[in-house]
Structures are given as structure tokens and as C-alpha cells.
Design a protein around this motif. Structure first.
Motif, mmCIF file in Angstrom:
data_model
loop_
_atom_site.group_PDB
_atom_site.id
_atom_site.type_symbol
_atom_site.label_atom_id
_atom_site.label_comp_id
_atom_site.label_asym_id
_atom_site.label_seq_id
_atom_site.Cartn_x
_atom_site.Cartn_y
_atom_site.Cartn_z
ATOM 1 N N VAL A 1 1.213 -0.981 0.167
ATOM 2 C CA VAL A 1 0.222 -0.103 -0.109
ATOM 3 C C VAL A 1 0.832 1.164 0.377
ATOM 4 C CG1 VAL A 1 -1.639 1.650 0.857
ATOM 5 C CG2 VAL A 1 -2.009 -1.800 1.147
ATOM 6 N N ALA A 2 1.571 1.334 0.811
ATOM 7 C CA ALA A 2 2.614 2.484 1.004
ATOM 8 C C ALA A 2 4.215 2.040 0.584
ATOM 9 C CB ALA A 2 2.093 3.475 2.545
ATOM 10 N N ASP A 3 5.103 2.976 1.332
ATOM 11 C CA ASP A 3 6.420 3.479 1.251
ATOM 12 C C ASP A 3 6.862 3.262 2.564
ATOM 13 O OD1 ASP A 3 6.837 1.966 -1.384
ATOM 14 O OD2 ASP A 3 7.617 3.244 -2.251
ATOM 15 N N LEU A 4 7.527 3.173 3.269
ATOM 16 C CA LEU A 4 7.995 3.634 4.528
ATOM 17 C C LEU A 4 9.788 3.787 4.333
ATOM 18 C CD1 LEU A 4 6.406 0.867 7.025
ATOM 19 C CD2 LEU A 4 5.141 2.923 6.436
ATOM 20 N N ASP A 5 9.241 5.234 5.251
ATOM 21 C CA ASP A 5 11.355 5.566 5.328
ATOM 22 C C ASP A 5 11.497 5.426 7.551
ATOM 23 O OD1 ASP A 5 11.635 5.507 2.559
ATOM 24 O OD2 ASP A 5 11.770 7.819 2.573
ATOM 25 N N ALA A 6 11.762 4.623 7.528
ATOM 26 C CA ALA A 6 12.545 4.650 8.990
ATOM 27 C C ALA A 6 14.005 4.801 8.844
ATOM 28 C CB ALA A 6 12.613 3.400 9.320
ATOM 29 N N ARG A 7 13.796 6.010 9.892
ATOM 30 C CA ARG A 7 14.838 7.233 10.155
ATOM 31 C C ARG A 7 15.836 6.860 11.771
ATOM 32 N NH1 ARG A 7 18.175 11.089 6.885
ATOM 33 N NH2 ARG A 7 19.239 11.968 7.851
ATOM 34 N N VAL A 8 16.852 7.218 11.831
ATOM 35 C CA VAL A 8 17.215 7.196 13.499
ATOM 36 C C VAL A 8 18.750 8.060 12.840
ATOM 37 C CG1 VAL A 8 18.536 6.429 15.505
ATOM 38 C CG2 VAL A 8 17.222 4.379 13.866
ATOM 39 N N GLU A 9 18.535 9.749 13.681
ATOM 40 C CA GLU A 9 19.571 10.373 13.868
ATOM 41 C C GLU A 9 20.179 10.577 15.060
ATOM 42 O OE1 GLU A 9 17.663 13.606 10.340
ATOM 43 O OE2 GLU A 9 17.239 13.733 12.489
ATOM 44 N N MET A 10 21.599 10.102 15.014
ATOM 45 C CA MET A 10 22.624 10.404 16.255
ATOM 46 C C MET A 10 23.362 11.835 16.059
ATOM 47 S SD MET A 10 23.601 6.917 17.135
ATOM 48 C CE MET A 10 23.082 6.070 14.980
#
Length: 75
Positions: free
Chosen positions: A25-34
Motif C-alpha cells: 500500500v505504501a513505502d516507509l522510510d525509517a530513520r535514526v539520527e544521532m
């Protein structure tokens, strides 16, 4: 002159990791910033009163290590 005093060094290492996930159904962008990964102390404010016994000493610092997470959904 004004604002010509030297201060301590400013050291920081920032890191970002991103993972793109594809769903039907959709694309997901998972992001971790340190930010400030090495947790270095970086001073922000100094005593500027010439008659103060603490003249030139740091009185505050920038934030320590920070981590933030985000998730973006694209339809």
C-alpha cells in the motif's frame, strides 16, 4: 576587539541511518539520527565580566548525545 577571545574546541560527530521499506500500500522510510555520537563536552557560554573572578570560564554547554527516530509513510 570585540568577540576576539578564543574558546575551547568544538567537537561533534553526527550520524544518520535510513532504511526504506516497500509495502503493497505504501513505502516507509525509517530513520535514526544521532547527534554528538562521541558525547564530547562543547561549551556554549562563558563569563564575560572582566571584574569577575570566573572571567573566561564556561558556564553552560551544548546538549549531550541525542538520538531521534522518525518514520515517513509515502502513499
Amino acid at each position: 576587539g570585540r568577540n576576539t577571545r578564543r574558546t575551547g574546541p568544538y567537537r561533534t560527530v553526527d550520524l544518520a541511518l535510513t532504511r526504506r521499506l516497500h509495502a503493497p500500500v505504501a513505502d516507509l522510510d525509517a530513520r535514526v539520527e544521532m547527534f554528538n555520537v562521541l558525547d564530547a563536552v562543547n561549551y556554549d557560554g562563558y563569563v564575560g565580566a572582566l571584574l569577575s573572578p570566573l572571567f573566561g570560564q564556561p558556564v553552560s554547554a551544548f546538549p549531550a548525545r541525542r538520538v531521534q527516530f522518525s518514520l515517513v509513510v509515502r502513499f
